[in-house]
Design an enzyme around this catalytic site. Structure first.
Site, short mmCIF file in Angstrom:
data_model
loop_
_atom_site.label_atom_id
_atom_site.label_comp_id
_atom_site.label_asym_id
_atom_site.label_seq_id
_atom_site.Cartn_x
_atom_site.Cartn_y
_atom_site.Cartn_z
N CYS A 164 -39.96 23.27 -71.67
CA CYS A 164 -41.35 23.37 -72.11
C CYS A 164 -41.67 22.36 -73.19
O CYS A 164 -40.82 21.58 -73.63
CB CYS A 164 -41.64 24.78 -72.61
SG CYS A 164 -40.50 25.34 -73.87
N GLY A 180 -43.74 20.83 -68.64
CA GLY A 180 -43.83 22.15 -68.03
C GLY A 180 -45.14 22.33 -67.31
O GLY A 180 -46.21 22.06 -67.89
N ASN A 205 -39.37 25.95 -77.57
CA ASN A 205 -38.78 25.03 -76.59
C ASN A 205 -37.27 25.08 -76.77
O ASN A 205 -36.76 24.79 -77.85
CB ASN A 205 -39.30 23.61 -76.82
CG ASN A 205 -38.60 22.60 -75.94
OD1 ASN A 205 -38.10 22.92 -74.87
ND2 ASN A 205 -38.56 21.35 -76.38
N GLY A 206 -36.55 25.43 -75.71
CA GLY A 206 -35.10 25.49 -75.78
C GLY A 206 -34.57 26.77 -75.17
O GLY A 206 -35.30 27.54 -74.54
N TYR A 210 -34.91 10.80 -68.88
CA TYR A 210 -35.85 11.31 -67.89
C TYR A 210 -37.02 12.11 -68.45
O TYR A 210 -38.16 11.91 -68.08
CB TYR A 210 -35.10 12.16 -66.86
CG TYR A 210 -35.99 12.87 -65.86
CD1 TYR A 210 -36.74 12.15 -64.94
CD2 TYR A 210 -36.09 14.26 -65.84
CE1 TYR A 210 -37.57 12.79 -64.02
CE2 TYR A 210 -36.92 14.91 -64.93
CZ TYR A 210 -37.65 14.18 -64.03
OH TYR A 210 -38.46 14.80 -63.14
#
Length: 465
Positions: free
Chosen positions: A16, A44, A118-119, A258
């Site tokens: 995310c 996301g 996030n994570g 990426y």
């Protein structure tokens, strides 16, 4: 209509993106969160949410779908408040449903609080069981609610102490934006695995997963939040607190390969420049005679340019991308799939026909996409196809917020390089080395390379291995 499941998508995915902002002058800020999340949409696409803080009261709007589909003008007008946080989600832990969309809101003796995460926590399961045994009820299946409940259940009446207690219990990767009372808060895990950056305008402090989200609202970069750091922002004042003494810099290397947008700068490193250097390093390590270099859109393009400039082999556009493909569409029948119908990417026959082609991609995960790309180039008349990959071989799962398949589904975990070459149908196949990747990142930072080496910055629970 058929929803594409994750097995149909041969890429790794970030979980995310998070965004937070305040206003020094008391202006509403939800519109800026909207545009910040729009810039982070690549991180996301399953759900989006914004929570605004109006004098300590949280107003929340979240739903499944893309940012532009979740919010309309009326929603933004109703999200009044001079502090707000936002979230875009791709699920790795917890099912894909609106109940798991973020931000999450909770209420404690200190007042209402809201969190966007996030994570992934590696000890979320154990902590959840302990909380449930003590009477805590969970509304979601995501580890972000574990963090929220630990803060809410803290016996401290002091916010900073409650946060410190929680942060010294949780383990894993986390970049958090929070709001409570008059505060906007940003927190990064002790290894800095997930990125978080601080920006500023004349009237705002901003927290975001990537600098591209600062650019879209005209904010300048102040600095990256440090590993093990918590920033407490009140109006135009920022207080920095080091909540952990045991810190290392181990940002996820796949952010540069990426995940991140090429126009972002993370921890002092330009993503675009890093990808150019990866391409150049690929040629140094694995030179080849060819007529043409092409990149797989979008994240393979910069590495292909780097390979081309360093080698002197011309770069050209080898694929056309269908920009209208979303996450849902009518899936092709077996008959059409066997006839190599190329829905997302199609090769430029006039460019590749009769040529010896170097094809650059960012990674090989399951190998299915690589095989289809090579079949497409063969069908368009390419004479030779030399596949070069700007990441090392992905041989291990990630436990810190990347959606990776089980190890047995990672082609590099079960096949040799030669077996992969035969599987995908390339004339040659080479990957950048791990030392070459770190050299291309060209910075004193440390990086997490666990998905390549199996060596992680922290221990993984035995049952997770």
């Amino acid at each position: 209509m058929i929803f594409l499941n994750k097995e149909d998508d041969d890429k790794l995915h970030e979980e995310c993106g998070v965004f937070g902002i305040n206003s020094f002058s008391g202006r509403d800020v939800a519109e800026k969160v909207y545009y910040g999340l729009y810039a982070l949409q690549h991180r996301g696409q399953e759900s989006a949410g914004i929570a605004s803080n109006l004098n300590g009261e949280i107003i929340l709007k979240k739903s499944m779908g893309l940012v532009q589909d979740v919010f309309n003008n009326q929603d933004i007008q109703e999200l009044r408040g001079d502090i707000a946080i936002g979230h875009v989600r791709y699920s790795t832990s917890g099912e894909s449903s609106v109940i798991n969309a973020q931000p999450l809101v909770g209420k404690s003796r200190l007042g209402q609080m809201c969190i966007a995460h996030n994570g992934t926590l590696v000890n979320a399961g154990i902590l959840r069981e302990l909380l449930e045994d003590s009477g805590t009820m969970f509304q979601t299946t995501i580890d972000s609610e574990v963090i929220l409940n630990l803060i809410v259940r803290s016996g401290n009446k002091d916010l900073i102490r409650s946060l410190k207690e929680t942060l010294n219990v949780i383990k894993g990767a986390f970049a958090l934006t929070m709001t409570m009372g008059e505060y906007l808060i940003g927190i990064r895990d002790p290894y800095g695995i997930r990125p978080l950056i601080l920006g500023k305008t004349e009237d705002n402090y901003v927290l975001a997963s990537e600098s591209c989200a600062l650019d879209v609202i005209g904010a300048r970069i102040v600095r990256d939040i440090e590993p093990g750091e918590m920033v407490i922002i009140e109006k135009d004042q920022v207080t920095s607190i080091k909540y952990s003494e045991k810190t290392q810099h181990r940002v996820c290397s796949f952010e540069y390969i990426y995940f991140a947008r090429p126009d972002s700068t993370m921890d002092g490193v330009s993503v675009y420049d890093a990808r150019l250097r990866m391409g150049a390093t690929l040629y140094d390590e694995h030179p080849v005679e060819a007529d043409l270099v092409i990149g797989v859109p979008d994240s393979g393009i910069a590495a292909a340019l780097g390979f081309s400039r360093h080698s002197g082999i011309p770069f050209d556009t080898g694929f056309v991308k269908n920009k209208y493909i979303g996450r849902t569409f009518i899936a092709p029948s077996q008959e059409l799939r066997e006839k190599a119908v190329n829905i997302k990417l199609n090769a430029m026959r006039s460019v590749v026909e009769g040529k010896r082609v170097v094809l650059i991609d960012d990674s090989i995960v399951r190998g299915t996409t690589s095989r289809k790309l090579i079949e497409t180039l063969r069908f368009a008349g390419a004479r030779e196809i030399h596949f070069r990959v700007s990441s090392p071989m992905v041989q291990h799962p990630c436990y810190f917020g990347i959606d990776t398949p089980y190890r047995e589904h990672l082609i590099a975990a079960v096949k040799s390089k030669e077996e992969i070459r035969q599987e995908i149908g390339a004339d040659s196949l080479e990957f950048i080395s791990e030392p070459g990747l770190l050299k291309a990142l060209d910075h004193d930072n440390g990086y997490c390379t666990g998905c390549f080496s199996g060596i992680y910055p922290m221990s993984i629970p035995q049952e997770e291995e």
